[in-house]
Design an enzyme around this catalytic site. Structure first.
Site, mmCIF file in Angstrom:
data_model
loop_
_atom_site.group_PDB
_atom_site.id
_atom_site.type_symbol
_atom_site.label_atom_id
_atom_site.label_comp_id
_atom_site.label_asym_id
_atom_site.label_seq_id
_atom_site.Cartn_x
_atom_site.Cartn_y
_atom_site.Cartn_z
ATOM 1 C CE LYS A 175 -3.354 -11.597 37.081
ATOM 2 N NZ LYS A 175 -3.488 -13.030 36.301
ATOM 3 N N GLY A 228 6.974 -15.305 38.704
ATOM 4 C CA GLY A 228 6.507 -15.232 36.573
ATOM 5 C C GLY A 228 8.190 -15.224 36.463
ATOM 6 C CB SER A 229 8.361 -13.476 32.995
ATOM 7 O OG SER A 229 8.673 -12.189 32.916
ATOM 8 N N GLY A 233 8.412 -9.467 37.291
ATOM 9 C CA GLY A 233 8.881 -9.118 38.274
ATOM 10 C C GLY A 233 9.193 -7.877 38.572
ATOM 11 C CD GLU A 250 11.124 -17.527 44.375
ATOM 12 O OE1 GLU A 250 11.665 -17.524 43.410
ATOM 13 O OE2 GLU A 250 11.481 -17.779 45.760
ATOM 14 C CB CYS A 284 10.795 -21.682 37.036
ATOM 15 S SG CYS A 284 10.568 -22.966 38.557
ATOM 16 C CD GLU A 385 12.497 -17.747 32.544
ATOM 17 O OE1 GLU A 385 12.483 -16.692 32.249
ATOM 18 O OE2 GLU A 385 12.654 -18.886 33.494
HETATM 19 P P1 NAD Z 1 4.641 -14.365 33.899
HETATM 20 O O1 NAD Z 1 4.906 -12.794 33.989
HETATM 21 O O2 NAD Z 1 3.968 -13.733 32.680
HETATM 22 O O3 NAD Z 1 2.934 -13.537 34.565
HETATM 23 C C1 NAD Z 1 3.030 -14.316 36.026
HETATM 24 C C2 NAD Z 1 2.016 -13.993 36.198
HETATM 25 O O4 NAD Z 1 1.993 -11.895 36.316
HETATM 26 C C3 NAD Z 1 0.153 -14.070 35.480
HETATM 27 O O5 NAD Z 1 -0.654 -14.216 36.720
HETATM 28 C C4 NAD Z 1 -0.118 -12.226 35.266
HETATM 29 O O6 NAD Z 1 -0.985 -12.137 34.985
HETATM 30 C C5 NAD Z 1 1.170 -11.490 35.899
HETATM 31 N N1 NAD Z 1 1.173 -10.378 35.059
HETATM 32 C C6 NAD Z 1 1.507 -9.686 34.112
HETATM 33 N N2 NAD Z 1 1.609 -8.328 34.389
HETATM 34 C C7 NAD Z 1 1.792 -8.095 35.057
HETATM 35 C C8 NAD Z 1 1.587 -6.764 35.401
HETATM 36 N N3 NAD Z 1 1.874 -5.292 35.684
HETATM 37 N N4 NAD Z 1 1.443 -6.565 37.559
HETATM 38 C C9 NAD Z 1 0.666 -7.580 38.340
HETATM 39 N N5 NAD Z 1 0.876 -8.641 36.867
HETATM 40 C C10 NAD Z 1 1.339 -9.715 35.989
HETATM 41 O O7 NAD Z 1 5.066 -15.109 33.651
HETATM 42 P P2 NAD Z 1 4.318 -16.697 32.872
HETATM 43 O O8 NAD Z 1 4.552 -16.464 31.829
HETATM 44 O O9 NAD Z 1 2.704 -16.877 33.502
HETATM 45 O O10 NAD Z 1 5.129 -17.505 34.050
HETATM 46 C C11 NAD Z 1 6.506 -18.068 33.365
HETATM 47 C C12 NAD Z 1 7.529 -17.688 33.680
HETATM 48 O O11 NAD Z 1 7.300 -17.193 35.468
HETATM 49 C C13 NAD Z 1 9.169 -17.843 32.932
HETATM 50 O O12 NAD Z 1 9.802 -16.723 33.642
HETATM 51 C C14 NAD Z 1 9.616 -18.560 34.385
HETATM 52 O O13 NAD Z 1 10.936 -18.551 35.099
HETATM 53 C C15 NAD Z 1 8.803 -18.032 35.677
HETATM 54 N N6 NAD Z 1 8.749 -18.899 37.174
HETATM 55 C C16 NAD Z 1 9.275 -19.171 38.052
HETATM 56 C C17 NAD Z 1 9.249 -19.857 38.927
HETATM 57 C C18 NAD Z 1 10.072 -20.038 40.283
HETATM 58 O O14 NAD Z 1 9.785 -20.235 41.427
HETATM 59 N N7 NAD Z 1 11.269 -18.281 40.173
HETATM 60 C C19 NAD Z 1 8.533 -20.611 39.101
HETATM 61 C C20 NAD Z 1 7.747 -20.779 38.025
HETATM 62 C C21 NAD Z 1 7.278 -19.513 37.123
#
Ligand code: NAD
Length: 500
Positions: A175, A228-229, A233, A250, A284, A385
């Site tokens: 996804k 993701g965030s 997470g 991550e 990130c 962040e």
């Molecule tokens: P986000 O958390 O909004 O979304 C990430 C993914 O999770 C998306 O596909 C989203 O649809 C999905 N998602 C959202 N709610 C969910 C739920 N309840 N259950 C399952 N999936 C769900 O993050 P974003 O805005 O797309 O990305 C930015 C964040 O990602 C920042 O915090 C950044 O630091 C982090 N990031 C971390 C790394 C790393 O390797 N540490 C790399 C890239 C980005």
């Protein structure tokens, strides 16, 4: 005419069960509609799981070197389509073409690395404590993997997860972020064209709350890999903990660059501009804190503000653009909120802090590169962040003070130190609480064949990339073969218990 894209489920491109779609628009020009993508539900995930389970049953029996050969072909095809993919990626997420080309290249590197791992997926053979007994460990795949990815590296991050997962013999349900569905679509298209058996990969588009949550909660998906965030997470982690799933998280970062009096200031200046404002600060690993030693603080800051004012904002597909737009309206509002927070906390806004005007800028989610000085450790601006082009500058006197600033946040992804003193550099490697430390380079620039990830609330102990990720996507099994012809009881009948 607007193109309507589909999910890939059960070996076919199919419409979502509910028949509902969302729009994908260009963040540099929101009048540019890229396409409509499925708003999938739990019913779509259900079908994807059934199909992926069938795919897994045969794929796990395909020899790993043969699985690797398919991934090598994926890498070849990505190489051929590199510029085209970079262009469509920039169109849907905004970062300049040089950066999206790098994003595709990371996917290519990951594919070729995975291909070599097909011939190295080793376990161990060790001596048994018994005579005439063989003892070994080997790897088995885990099953159907749920792959949930963010918007900022639309190609690299899905490949970091899916290529090792597939190489180990698993099936994937992917996804992509709802902000970058087009790149996800093209990646799956390429994997299929390269010869991946159709039921081994399922593409389910949609929101995190619906499609993402349905994947995380599905009892027949034993492994979730999420980037993701930290906030999302946490939700994912709670569900996986309750359901005893294998989980890789991550998450966020608040990365610092420490510049010492003896550092190469020209180099550090180039580094911080790239680290803080590349990808519009939406990495990130973005440099969001600049920690300057007092001897160079004022001079460095003056030069930095000057240089950052000359960065060219605009459409990442146009030549000469340094900084593209933010990903969407809610990111823009979040950045604006933090500018208010910074000012109310008493930090000095030196440059930026607002949306640019003119030249069609109002059609996109643009925000000026922003620098706050006189930021003190502990301020929200310094701790949280923001995920935008906002840099907080903090002054320090001693090495201990600088290291404490780096370490006193809840995140722990990347850090960077500019110094010519080898003792300080080596201390930084040992003492900074991050998954990655760069010396004389900015906080970004990971390479595909090394483990990538962070400590504290950035991760949960696993790594992406490198050899370590293959541990995550495989289960270690141990086999004993006793060819003595008699009952040999471990720890009882061994050589220690039966001396001559
Ligand atoms: P986000 O958390 O909004 O979304 C990430 C993914 O999770 C998306 O596909 C989203 O649809 C999905 N998602 C959202 N709610 C969910 C739920 N309840 N259950 C399952 N999936 C769900 O993050 P974003 O805005 O797309 O990305 C930015 C964040 O990602 C920042 O915090 C950044 O630091 C982090 N990031 C971390 C790394 C790393 O390797 N540490 C790399 C890239 C980005």
């Amino acid at each position: 005419m607007t193109k309507t894209f589909q999910n890939f489920i059960g070996g076919q491109w199919v419409a979502p069960s509910d028949g509902a779609y969302f729009e994908n628009r260009n963040p540099a020009d929101t009048t540019d509609l890229i396409g409509r993508f499925p708003l999938s539900t739990a019913a779509d995930v259900e079908k994807a799981v059934a199909s992926a389970s069938r795919g897994f049953a045969t794929w796990r029996r395909t020899p790993a070197p043969a699985r690797g050969d398919i991934l090598r072909r994926v890498g070849d095809m990505m190489t051929k389509r590199k510029d085209e993919i970079a262009d469509l990626m920039t169109r849907e997420m905004g970062k300049p073409l040089t950066e999206t080309r790098g994003d595709v290249q990371e996917g290519i590197d990951t594919a070729y690395y995975a291909a070599t791992m097909g011939r190295q997926l080793h376990g161990r053979t060790v001596p048994s404590e018994m005579a005439n007994k063989w003892a070994m460990s080997f790897r088995r795949p885990i099953g159907v993997c749920g792959i949930i990815t963010p918007f900022n590296f639309p190609m690299a991050i899905p490949t970091w997860k899916m290529f090792p997962a597939l190489l180990c013999g698993n099936a994937c349900i992917f996804k992509p972020s709802e902000d970058v569905p087009h790149t996800g679509h093209v990646l799956v298209e390429i994997m299929l064209e390269a010869g991946l058996p159709p039921e081994v990969i399922q593409l389910v588009h949609g929101t995190g709350e619906a499609a993402g949550a349905a994947i995380v909660n599905h009892p027949l998906i034993p492994l979730i890999s999420f980037t993701g965030s930290t906030e999302t997470g946490r939700i994912v982690g709670e569900v996986c903990g309750r359901m005893h799933k294998r989980l890789s998280l991550e998450m966020g970062g608040k990365n610092a660059m420490l510049v010492f009096n003896d550092g190469d200031l020209d180099l550090a200046l180039d580094g911080v501009l790239w680290g803080a404002f590349g990808t519009t600060g939406q990495r990130c690993t973005a440099t969001s804190r600049l920690v300057l030693q007092e001897g160079i603080h004022d001079e460095f800051l003056t030069r930095l503000v000057d240089r950052s004012r000359s960065l060219k904002l605009g459409d990442g597909r146009k030549q000469g653009t340094d900084v593209g737009p933010l990903i969407n309206g809610s990111s823009l509002s979040k950045v604006e909120r933090y500018v208010d927070i910074g000012q109310s906390e008493g930090a000095d806004l030196l440059t930026g802090g607002k949306r640019p005007t003119g030249k069609g800028m109002d059609k996109g989610f643009f925000f000026e590169p922003t620098i706050f000085a006189r930021v003190r450790a502990g301020m929200r601006l310094e701790q949280e962040e923001i995920f935008g082009p906002v840099l907080s500058v903090i002054r320090f006197r001693t090495t201990d003070e600088a290291f404490a600033v780096n370490n006193d946040v809840k995140y722990g992804l990347s850090s960077s130190v500019y110094t010519r003193d080898v003792n300080v550099a080596m201390r930084a490697m040992n003492e900074l609480d991050n998954g990655i430390t760069y010396i004389n380079a900015p906080t970004i620039g990971a390479e595909a064949h090394l483990p990538f990830g962070g400590v504290k609330q950035t991760g949960n102990g696993h790594r992406e990339g490198g050899w370590e990720v293959y541990e995550f996507y495989s289960e270690t099994k141990v086999g004993y073969l006793d060819f003595s012809g008699s009952l040999q009881r471990a720890q009882i009948d061994n050589y220690l218990g039966t001396p001559d």
